[in-house]
Design a protein around this motif. Sequence first.
Motif, short mmCIF file in Angstrom:
data_model
loop_
_atom_site.label_atom_id
_atom_site.label_comp_id
_atom_site.label_asym_id
_atom_site.label_seq_id
_atom_site.Cartn_x
_atom_site.Cartn_y
_atom_site.Cartn_z
N GLU A 1 51.18 0.45 1.34
CA GLU A 1 51.05 -0.82 2.46
C GLU A 1 49.65 -0.41 3.20
O GLU A 1 49.36 -1.61 3.29
CB GLU A 1 52.19 -0.40 3.65
N THR A 2 49.19 0.47 3.20
CA THR A 2 47.76 0.68 3.94
C THR A 2 46.75 1.00 2.99
O THR A 2 45.58 0.79 3.52
CB THR A 2 47.92 1.61 5.34
N GLU A 3 46.94 1.58 2.06
CA GLU A 3 45.88 2.13 1.05
C GLU A 3 45.63 1.27 -0.24
O GLU A 3 44.61 1.39 -0.79
CB GLU A 3 46.04 3.55 0.63
N ARG A 4 46.68 0.39 -0.56
CA ARG A 4 46.39 -0.19 -2.00
C ARG A 4 45.02 -1.14 -1.71
O ARG A 4 44.48 -1.11 -2.81
CB ARG A 4 47.61 -0.93 -2.25
N PHE B 1 28.89 4.07 -15.26
CA PHE B 1 28.62 2.93 -14.40
C PHE B 1 29.34 3.21 -13.27
O PHE B 1 30.47 3.79 -13.17
CB PHE B 1 28.82 1.65 -15.19
N CYS B 2 28.96 2.32 -12.28
CA CYS B 2 29.72 2.38 -10.85
C CYS B 2 30.58 1.09 -11.02
O CYS B 2 30.13 -0.03 -11.34
CB CYS B 2 28.93 1.95 -9.87
N PHE B 3 32.09 1.56 -11.17
CA PHE B 3 32.87 0.42 -11.54
C PHE B 3 33.81 -0.18 -10.18
O PHE B 3 34.73 -1.02 -10.60
CB PHE B 3 33.95 0.86 -12.44
N LEU B 4 33.76 0.40 -8.96
CA LEU B 4 34.67 -0.02 -7.93
C LEU B 4 34.18 -1.59 -7.51
O LEU B 4 33.11 -1.81 -7.43
CB LEU B 4 34.38 0.86 -6.97
N GLY C 1 46.74 0.37 -14.73
CA GLY C 1 47.30 1.60 -14.71
C GLY C 1 46.97 2.10 -13.24
O GLY C 1 47.44 2.85 -12.50
N ALA C 2 45.90 1.62 -12.78
CA ALA C 2 45.36 2.09 -11.44
C ALA C 2 46.12 1.59 -10.29
O ALA C 2 46.40 2.26 -9.36
CB ALA C 2 43.85 1.60 -11.03
N ALA C 3 46.79 0.46 -10.71
CA ALA C 3 47.93 0.09 -9.67
C ALA C 3 49.13 0.76 -9.69
O ALA C 3 49.87 1.03 -8.51
CB ALA C 3 48.34 -1.36 -10.17
N TYR C 4 49.48 1.30 -10.96
CA TYR C 4 50.75 2.10 -10.94
C TYR C 4 50.43 3.64 -10.21
O TYR C 4 51.26 3.84 -9.50
CB TYR C 4 50.91 2.55 -12.30
N ASP D 1 41.18 -2.15 -6.22
CA ASP D 1 41.92 -2.27 -7.52
C ASP D 1 42.34 -0.93 -8.17
O ASP D 1 43.22 -0.46 -8.22
CB ASP D 1 41.23 -3.34 -8.51
N PHE D 2 40.82 -0.24 -8.04
CA PHE D 2 41.02 1.15 -8.66
C PHE D 2 41.34 1.95 -7.11
O PHE D 2 40.27 2.91 -6.70
CB PHE D 2 39.71 1.60 -9.30
N THR D 3 42.35 2.25 -6.71
CA THR D 3 42.68 2.64 -5.62
C THR D 3 42.45 4.09 -5.48
O THR D 3 41.61 4.63 -4.40
CB THR D 3 44.08 2.38 -4.95
N PHE D 4 43.00 4.87 -6.47
CA PHE D 4 42.64 6.40 -6.49
C PHE D 4 41.11 6.85 -6.66
O PHE D 4 40.33 7.42 -5.70
CB PHE D 4 43.45 7.21 -7.18
N PRO D 5 40.52 5.99 -7.47
CA PRO D 5 38.89 6.38 -7.56
C PRO D 5 38.36 6.05 -6.42
O PRO D 5 37.31 6.72 -5.75
CB PRO D 5 38.74 5.50 -8.87
N ALA D 6 38.81 4.94 -5.53
CA ALA D 6 38.11 4.49 -4.35
C ALA D 6 38.14 5.67 -3.15
O ALA D 6 37.44 5.90 -2.36
CB ALA D 6 38.71 3.16 -3.97
#
Length: 413
Positions: free
Chosen positions: A146-149, A215-218, A135-138, A153-158
Amino acid sequence: MDIDEPIYLVGGDLTTFIGKGHPDFDTDGDNPSLENHLTEAIHGSLEETGVEPDAIERGYIGNFAAECFANQGHMGALAARAHEAFRGKPFQRVEGACASGGLAVINAVDSLQLGHDVVLAAGAEVQTTVSAREGAAYLARAAHWETERDLDDFTFPAMFARRAKHYKEKYGVTDEDIGHVTAKAYANANKNPYAHMREVEVSYEDAITESDQNFCFLGNEELKPHLKTLECSQVTDGAASVVLATESGLDKLAVDPSDCVQVTSYGWSTSPLGDVDDYTELNNTKQAVQEAYNDATVKPSDVDVAEVHDCFAVTELLMYEALGFANPGEGAQLAESGETQLDGETPVNTGGGLIGFGHPVGATGVKQVLEIYRQMKGLCGDYQIPETPDVGLTANMGGDDRTTVSFVLENIA
Ligand code: CAA
């Protein structure tokens, strides 16, 4: 946007927000579908308001990623399945990432300004059809792919861990400061029967302590220490729907304005993807909220209740500052003071926000205006705030502060 002709929020409804951690959630995947949620919310909003389906002239449906999560596009036509009377009426989907719901409400308001009298705005999303990682990829499609993905894997949390890192470094804010937001979100959600996290108890100690629950999952080692699971909004299924009308619309519906809430103004701002100039400020949100304040002739100290986009706990602190509730770097002090709690001076996210209530992305902006309405009309049960609010504010944010919608709503006694 200065709203010339008075626009009224007649009322609305929402589905129970569910996902992992909710007692009714089926971990084997046998859960209500996107259409189930959307239909239930639309039917509920008609029943709650007593509005006949025939009276609805248009429908705007907020949704971000139904193609990915539910193999479904064409959401306007999906919503038109909700009632035979909708056949042939203009219904369409509105998309602006996590601000899709707010944009659906804006479209409804605009169409009322243009001459319609009774319009429906709904929002819906299901996200539990895939794992949180998939879901994080969606959701990452709301970033500049192109530049942020590749941030994680968890783009928005990151992305918001990155904001937390910069914010902590600039102002000396600590995880202990941020924990006040998390604890408030869960405490409020525990009083809210619609909330995803209504039965998950999280104390302040739990919120600030790393554990199997927190927990820290990134994967990104630099950002990993700056976000724990309990600081995140939920992966939630749900929908919300509201009916809006002009004065002549209220006449047609035989609804008294005193049963409604006035939508006094809105602000709407969009900034280029991938182009954040300062990770410690929500500048796009600031601009949208300022527009809403100016057009309503309202200032931060006039606001009695607010719904803000706490996609992560640190975001709520940044929101306090963007909304003018706190000076830059002082959002944490406001959280710690208790002023934004249910019995505080300016309660924020009274039903638990995106962290506790849940975050079915396309529904969130619609739910925010509905929550302000429900607080103003005394409909919030155990999480009803002590003083009936006169002025409410929302801030619904898409992406990393790239699209923001803000409404000022006023109670009509
Ligand atoms: N220690 C360390 N890591 C662990 C662990 C532990 N004890 N247990 C599990 N993990 C790891 C695993 O790698 C796991 O992933 P995989 O199973 O794929 O390997 C990962 O952590 C996550 O664990 P779960 O999947 O079990 O966690 P969960 O299902 O409870 O989800 C969450 C927790 C990842 C925080 C999830 O709730 C989440 O992603 N929340 C954020 C949702 C989000 O980003 N929404 C959008 C907000 S942004 C916005 O609003 C704007 C916009 O426009 C998009």
